[in-house]
Enzyme design. Structure first.
Site, mmCIF file in Angstrom:
data_model
loop_
_atom_site.group_PDB
_atom_site.id
_atom_site.type_symbol
_atom_site.label_atom_id
_atom_site.label_comp_id
_atom_site.label_asym_id
_atom_site.label_seq_id
_atom_site.Cartn_x
_atom_site.Cartn_y
_atom_site.Cartn_z
ATOM 1 C CB CYS A 27 111.531 17.239 -12.660
ATOM 2 S SG CYS A 27 111.914 15.971 -11.457
ATOM 3 C CB CYS A 29 106.508 34.486 -2.687
ATOM 4 S SG CYS A 29 106.229 33.900 -4.370
ATOM 5 C CB CYS A 80 109.168 31.178 -7.531
ATOM 6 S SG CYS A 80 107.865 32.390 -7.208
ATOM 7 C CB CYS A 106 105.872 29.897 -4.667
ATOM 8 S SG CYS A 106 107.518 30.203 -3.992
ATOM 9 C CB CYS A 155 110.047 34.690 -3.953
ATOM 10 S SG CYS A 155 110.000 32.886 -4.034
#
Ligand code: FE
Length: 141
Positions: free
Chosen positions: A120, A51, A97, A48, A100
């Site tokens: 995607c 984070c 995510c 990510c 976060c």
């Protein structure tokens, strides 16, 4: 949502690039074929960009032809979360995510085996970490 990695939007705005902020915090979508990961074929892990949680492995990456990085599964299913997205007159599954809350992209059910899923994902929401080589073998003896 796990609130461990949540921050004030102004903090995110300072830390992220405008492209990253637009996708992760404002649910934007980068234009197809413009990101840095859609054509990447190296072995490694996609984190990510907000984070740094480990989200996807290159093992599950495939060429969807869409111009966005595409995966048939997350690295572990706890690392991402989904919710229904009815914007733009479509019914889609939004992917973010789990740590976060940053928006990543959408999931569709037209992916390849073994899952039949297609995550995607925007390049701007991901950071790539190449797999380590064998250089880290035990040298203590
Ligand atoms: Fe995150």
């Amino acid at each position: 949502m796990n609130k461990n990695a949540t921050k004030a939007e102004e903090e995110w705005r300072k830390e992220l690039t405008p492209e990253q902020f637009g996708v992760l915090r404002e649910h934007g979508t980068e234009p197809a074929f413009t990101g840095k990961h859609h054509d990447r074929k190296e072995g490694g892990t996609y984190l990510c960009a907000g984070c740094k949680a480990e989200l996807f492995s290159s093992v599950a990456k495939f060429d969807s032809g869409t111009g966005w990085p595409s995966f048939w599964a997350p690295k572990c299913k706890e690392s991402i979360a989904t919710q229904e997205d009815t914007s733009h007159f479509m019914k889609r599954t939004e992917v973010h995510c789990a740590r976060c809350g940053g928006h990543l992209g959408h999931a569709f059910s037209d992916g390849p085996k073994p899952t039949g899923l297609r995550y995607c994902i925007n390049s701007a929401s991901l950071e790539f970490r190449k797999d380590q080589n064998d250089e880290e073998k035990d040298i203590s003896r």
